[in-house]
Structures are given as C-alpha cells and as structure tokens.
Design an enzyme around this catalytic site. Structure first.
Site, short mmCIF file in Angstrom:
data_model
loop_
_atom_site.label_atom_id
_atom_site.label_comp_id
_atom_site.label_asym_id
_atom_site.label_seq_id
_atom_site.Cartn_x
_atom_site.Cartn_y
_atom_site.Cartn_z
N LYS A 189 2.98 11.37 6.77
CA LYS A 189 2.17 11.19 7.97
C LYS A 189 2.72 11.93 9.19
O LYS A 189 2.45 13.10 9.38
CB LYS A 189 1.94 9.71 8.24
CG LYS A 189 1.06 9.06 7.17
CD LYS A 189 0.56 7.71 7.58
CE LYS A 189 -0.23 7.03 6.46
NZ LYS A 189 -1.46 7.72 6.08
N PHE A 207 0.87 -1.18 0.00
CA PHE A 207 0.00 0.00 0.00
C PHE A 207 0.90 1.23 0.00
O PHE A 207 1.58 1.53 0.98
CB PHE A 207 -0.93 0.04 1.21
CG PHE A 207 -1.85 1.25 1.16
CD1 PHE A 207 -3.01 1.20 0.41
CD2 PHE A 207 -1.53 2.42 1.81
CE1 PHE A 207 -3.85 2.32 0.33
CE2 PHE A 207 -2.36 3.53 1.74
CZ PHE A 207 -3.52 3.48 1.00
N ASP A 241 9.62 2.94 1.76
CA ASP A 241 8.43 3.72 2.09
C ASP A 241 8.22 3.63 3.60
O ASP A 241 7.67 2.66 4.11
CB ASP A 241 7.22 3.15 1.34
CG ASP A 241 5.93 3.91 1.64
OD1 ASP A 241 5.90 4.66 2.64
OD2 ASP A 241 4.95 3.74 0.90
#
Length: 401
Positions: A255, A141, A226
């Site tokens: 984030k 994801f 990531d």
C-alpha cells in the site's frame, strides 16, 4: 443523465461486480481532497485503505515518478537496474532487517511470505515435507488470492472458491491460550495483522503481541507481521508493532510503500529466512521494477524524518478524543484504533454503515463501511487539523439526523 451517472452506468454494464463503490466518480485529487467529474469536492478520509498515506498527488512522490518515467520503467528481473540495490538497502534499513523480496500487491507479498515460511520450515527448521502449518487469526484480511481466502473467516471472501489450500490453523484474534495450543512442532509461522483493518480496526489486547513474539521464539516459529495497512506511519509509528516494542521475524509491506502511485510490496526479513530462496524458485515480472523502486525510495526517505509518524500520532490523538466523545450518546457504540486510523461502530438504529457512508458523501466526506455497521477513518497523514475537524463535524451532523 449526469456525467457521474453515465460513468457509473457504463461501469456497471461492462465491469464485474466485485466491488460496491459509493456513487461518486473522482476526476482529480490533491492532498486530502478529491473532485468528481461534476466539480464537487470531497474530503478523503479513507486514503485508499492507507495506500495514500502521503496524500493525493504528493509533489515529492510525483517528481520521483516523473523523473524515473523519463529513464526506464521496466527491465524485468532478468537484468539488474540502477535503482534496485538502493531500494533493497533502504527498505531493509527502515525495517532493521537484512534482506528484501519485492513484489507488487499486498496479496502477492502475503503469498510470498507464506512460501517463505514453508520453505524456511522445510530447509531450516526441518519440518517433514508437506507438513508445514501456519497459524492465523480469525477475522483476518490478508488479500483475495485462492490461498489467502483459504484461511479467511469471512463467508463473502470464501464462498464458491473451494477447494481450499490446506496448511493453516485459525485461532481467535487476541486469544493467547488458543495461540499457544495451536503451535506444534510442524508450525512454521504465525501470521498476524498487528491491528486488524478490514475487521473494523481491531487493536489486540495489551501484551498480546509481545506474548506471541515470546511464544514464537520459544517454539522456533516465525512471527510474520502483515503491516500492509497498519505500517509506514499510519498508527503514529513506522510500524504498528512498535507500539509494544515487538520486532517480528518478517515484515509484510505494501500500500503506502507505493505512495499511491504504483503498486509496490515487499517481504522483509533476515538473511537466514529470505536466504532460503535460490534463483528460479520465486519471482515476478514487475516486482522491484525501476519505477516502483524510485517511488518507494522516496517514501523511505520521507519516513526517515519521522515527521509523518509524529503527525499521525498527534492528529490521531485528536481524532480519537473527538470520536470517543461521541460514544456518550446513542449513535456510536464503540470507537477503536490507533493513530490516524479508527473504526467507529454505529448503532443499527441510526442506519447501516453503508447508509451512513452515503450520507457522509452527500455532505462532501468520503469514508467506507465494513462488516455492516462499522465506519473506517484513515485520512491521509498530510490532512490538516482544520480539514479533519470539518470532516468530524459532518459525521456529527449525519448522526444528529
């Protein structure tokens, strides 16, 4: 109709149904707790998928944002501003890298990393035009853009969005033999999550990440990590890669870098890699804006002390010990994760992940399901042991029926 019911009904009527949120309407939040419009309090054990690592309304981060709001919030990159150099320097030093390319969202950062790898492949490695390949892992994801979902294996993420962007090869996560076979002379990068979050907090087999690092060095391929969900303290280290002493060529951040206040993301790498960009070849109006830089700088300063990483490591050990004890019964099939991050597989006999999440909500705890039967736990790193234990007690009560 209650205030919550009215808000939910209105949202259902006027917003596209791209999410399926739990039926709670949050009005205020502080630390690890959120309060809904009726005044009910909930313990937040999701933390905005790691965007709220430092908790809701963190005083240091709010103060930094307020101070910058009074000065200047946006210039666009058409001009310099006085927070940009410090931001780039701070993030580069935190990562042990040389250059930073700021964006806004995690998906934008992944898109930027893809463009970076391709440009590096053509200009530095010498891959023929339009032949660059990037190897990714199944169950990944990395975002929701058209290019990113082109290399997703999740049918819900892909369906009805074709034609898909070419140039990607998908191999099973954790399968080193498949990874080695996928690397060719036209491979420019391997893009991996050091721990797969959306897939259920999947930790790769021991030695997998170091082996991928060795392979990519041998084949002159960029290793892009990531760390949007796994990074910035979540796993008990600044970066999840550190648990296996791996340093990638490229960090992808997001984030928690924005402290749960503003969206901030970045691609961080060496001068050789990010130096391939020339003025006008990539950009973002809001990327690296003064407000974002001010908040992110405070995040970097907070991480320099190591206290949040240590807290995640210590409380994470407690979390996994308590969750692991549940696997001896019939309700919990498996527990995975690292630090203050866990995926808990619930036996289908006890209900779907959604049903368990709703029952937890009824007891004042907010978690979220993924892939049917898995519950994710990712509390703010500032959570107290007492609050964490109370939340775990509610899980035990739910599973006890």
């Amino acid at each position: 109709m209650t205030a919550s019911e009215h808000a939910i009904a209105t949202a259902e009527a006027y917003s596209a149904h791209n999410y399926h949120p739990l039926p709670v309407v949050v009005a205020t939040a502080e630390g690890s707790w959120m309060t809904d419009v009726e005044g009910r309090r909930y313990l937040d054990l999701l933390a905005g998928y790691s965007a709220l690592n430092f908790g809701h309304g963190n005083r240091r981060l709010i103060a930094a944002a307020k101070a910058q709001l009074e000065r200047v919030t946006l210039t666009s990159r058409a001009f310099h501003h006085d927070r940009f150099a410090d931001f780039c320097t701070g993030v580069a030093e935190l990562c042990g890298m040389e250059m930073v390319l700021p964006m806004n969202t995690g998906a934008e950062a992944v898109e930027t990393a893809v463009k970076t790898a391709r440009k590096w492949g053509y200009r530095i490695k010498g891959v023929p035009d339009n032949m660059a390949k990037i190897v990714v892992a199944g169950n990944n994801f990395h975002g929701r853009t058209t290019t990113v979902i082109s290399f997703s294996t999740d049918p819900e993420a892909r369906a009805d969005y074709g034609p898909y962007t070419p140039g990607f090869e998908i191999v099973p996560y954790g399968d080193l033999t498949a990874m080695e076979a996928a690397l060719t002379e036209n491979t420019v990068a391997v893009l991996l999550e050091p721990i797969q979050g959306e897939a259920g907090v999947l930790v790769p087999p021991p030695g997998y990440l170091p082996a991928v690092r060795r392979l990519t060095r041998e084949r002159n391929v960029l290793f892009m990590a990531d760390e949007i969900q796994s990074g910035l303290g979540r796993t008990g280290r600044t970066f999840a890669c550190e648990h296996e002493d791996v340093v990638p060529d490229v960090y992808i951040l997001g984030k928690a870098l924005g402290g749960g206040i503003v969206p901030v993301s970045a691609v961080v790498s060496s001068r050789e890699v990010l130096g391939v960009f020339r003025p006008g070849e990539h950009g973002s109006t809001f990327g690296g804006n003064p407000l974002a830089c001010a908040v992110a700088l405070e995040v970097v300063d907070m991480l320099r002390t190591g206290e949040y990483q240590q807290r995640a490591a210590e409380l994470g050990e407690h979390l996994h010990r308590e969750l692991g004890a549940l696997t001896g019964g019939d309700a919990v099939e498996a527990v995975r994760g690292r630090g203050l991050w866990a995926g808990v597989d619930i036996s289908p006999a006890y209900g779907t992940g959604r049903a368990i999440s709703e029952r937890m909500m009824e007891r004042g705890v907010l978690v979220k399901d993924t892939h049917g039967s898995t519950i994710r736990f990712a509390p703010p790193l500032v959570i107290t042991k007492e609050d964490l234990d109370w939340g775990l007690d509610q899980l035990r009560a739910v599973l006890a029926g």
